[in-house]
Design a protein around this motif. Structure first.
Motif, PDB file in Angstrom:
ATOM      1  N   SER A   1      39.283  44.856  46.464  1.00 10.84           N
ATOM      2  CA  SER A   1      38.022  44.907  47.207  1.00 10.84           C
ATOM      3  C   SER A   1      38.289  44.870  48.709  1.00 10.84           C
ATOM      4  O   SER A   1      39.333  44.392  49.165  1.00 10.84           O
TER       5      SER A   1
ATOM      6  N   VAL B   1      42.669  46.748  37.900  1.00 12.78           N
ATOM      7  CA  VAL B   1      41.365  47.384  38.082  1.00 12.78           C
ATOM      8  C   VAL B   1      41.112  48.367  36.942  1.00 12.78           C
ATOM      9  O   VAL B   1      42.054  48.887  36.333  1.00 12.78           O
TER      10      VAL B   1
ATOM     11  N   HIS C   1      35.883  49.599  43.428  1.00  7.17           N
ATOM     12  CA  HIS C   1      37.241  49.059  43.484  1.00  7.17           C
ATOM     13  C   HIS C   1      38.240  50.065  42.905  1.00  7.17           C
ATOM     14  O   HIS C   1      37.944  50.694  41.902  1.00  7.17           O
ATOM     15  N   PRO C   2      39.387  50.216  43.546  1.00 14.16           N
ATOM     16  CA  PRO C   2      39.779  49.601  44.812  1.00 14.16           C
ATOM     17  C   PRO C   2      39.169  50.349  45.988  1.00 14.16           C
ATOM     18  O   PRO C   2      39.032  51.574  45.959  1.00 14.16           O
TER      19      PRO C   2
END
Length: 398
Positions: A189, A210, A217-218
């Motif tokens: 983030s 993720v 995100h990312p």
């Protein structure tokens, strides 16, 4: 978890960032066979653990009580022997958290450890628990259990969903080490990093846990920051399980993109996976001239952009506490329209420079590209700052 006799110099620690979708699960397998699991994703992950040869857990850590970190813990507790369980002592109101408490209550043989500052051992591997912000002083992400894993000259920083407040707190306490390996805070983030933290940690490898998510995100700013910090970045959504295997010498190897074999198998590594060896003492990716530098672009000039080229400009800020000589550095857009700073250009500590697209007289804080038309694309572009040797310092996408 008691100290064990130190193994051979080439004994291997394996840290694997498990591909559990949008969530965290980090498997730590010590050279002598002891195992820690930090977070457990959103759903049952026993089959994944069995695939890594895990039959017991010596230390189970819940960094904080969000579902994407503790959702799979009930299955772990109900299926595998677990010696110690640690969390931050912060309760939550969700059904997922209540199920976890019920599973723990049903297993009185599991010893509870609150995440107070301490150092634990998995054989020859040390796990340092860093200080938390006071209970009730912030929301759950910024009270994530943060861990430092040390194996000889190899250091890993595991960060849960730490955000700016917690990272700043840890830097101010002086407990952030230079780390070979960083688990990207908060799934990559834009609130999961600070330049001060990266300047101290200087990670050589960053792994982002993720999956498909609605949060973006990312974030590009985080990816750019890790790249600017000189780190090689891996992502579980693209690279699958990512295993970093280290020796006490500091040498490490990265396996990803395939099925990682259980410890003790014939090849002892990843089957069908790419492996990136890094020799002991190697500096890793070249560190940029300055990672505490930030770029912003004001692309939409008042009126007609081409008739008002000085109405669009790039701002370069120095977030560090030291001045930066940037003579010979070059700022370019995606189409390779570039401006090179004069030899005496200086970016003061905490200061900023503005680079206008059009013409004008430079005064040390304002510079001009000398273009007759607009350069920066209003619909999105890339600003890249290179040092005098041509190395990328920072990249800004919008």
């Amino acid at each position: 978890m008691q100290p064990a006799q130190r193994g051979a110099a080439d004994s291997v620690l394996r840290i694997t960032f498990l591909d559990v979708g949008q969530g965290d699960a980090v498997l730590i397998q010590a050279p002598d066979g002891q195992v820690a699991l930090v977070d457990a994703g959103r759903s049952d992950m026993i089959s994944i653990l069995h695939g890594f040869g895990v039959s017991r857990i010596d230390l189970l850590v819940a960094t904080h009580p969000h579902a994407d970190h503790i959702g799979g813990m009930v299955g772990v507790i109900e299926t595998l022997p677990v010696r110690f369980y640690m969390d931050n002592g912060e309760p939550h109101t969700t059904a997922t958290y209540r199920r976890l408490l019920a599973a723990l209550d049903a297993r009185p043989d599991i010893t509870y450890l609150e995440a107070t500052p301490r150092t634990l051992t998995l054989g020859e591997v040390e796990i340092e628990v860093l200080p938390l912000l006071p209970s009730g002083s912030t929301e759950h992400n910024d009270r994530s259990v943060a861990l430092i894993v040390r194996h000889g000259r190899f250091t890993a920083f595991l960060s849960g969903d730490s955000e700016v407040r917690q990272l700043t707190h840890l830097v101010e306490l002086g407990v952030v080490p230079e780390a070979t390996l960083l688990k990207a805070p908060h799934h990559g983030s834009d609130n999961g990093f600070t330049w001060e933290f990266l300047n101290v940690a200087r990670p050589r490898v960053v792994v982002i846990s993720v999956g498909r998510n609605p949060y973006g995100h990312p974030r590009p700013s985080a990816l750019n920051a890790y790249e600017a910090a000189g780190a090689t970045v891996f992502r579980t959504d693209r690279d699958g399980h990512v295993s970093v295997e280290s020796r006490e010498s500091g040498q490490y190897e990265i396996a990803y993109g395939g099925r990682v074999a259980p410890r003790g198998s014939a090849d002892g590594g990843a089957q069908g996976a790419r492996r990136d060896p890094v020799p002991a003492g190697a500096p890793g990716p070249a560190a940029p001239a300055a990672v505490g530098i930030q770029i912003r672009v004001h692309a939409d000039a008042p009126g007609n952009d081409h008739q008002n080229p000085n109405g669009e400009y790039a701002v370069i800020e120095n977030l560090e506490s030291e001045d930066r000589a940037i003579g010979g550095w070059t700022l370019c857009d995606r189409a390779n329209h570039c401006f090179t700073f004069p030899p005496d250009a200086l970016l003061a500590a905490g200061g900023r420079l503005v680079v206008h697209t059009g013409s004008g007289q430079a005064d040390g804080t304002r510079y001009y590209m000398g273009r007759r038309q607009a350069v920066w694309n209003n619909n999105g572009d890339t600003a890249t700052l290179y040092d005098s040797g041509g190395a990328t310092v920072v990249v800004f996408n919008y």
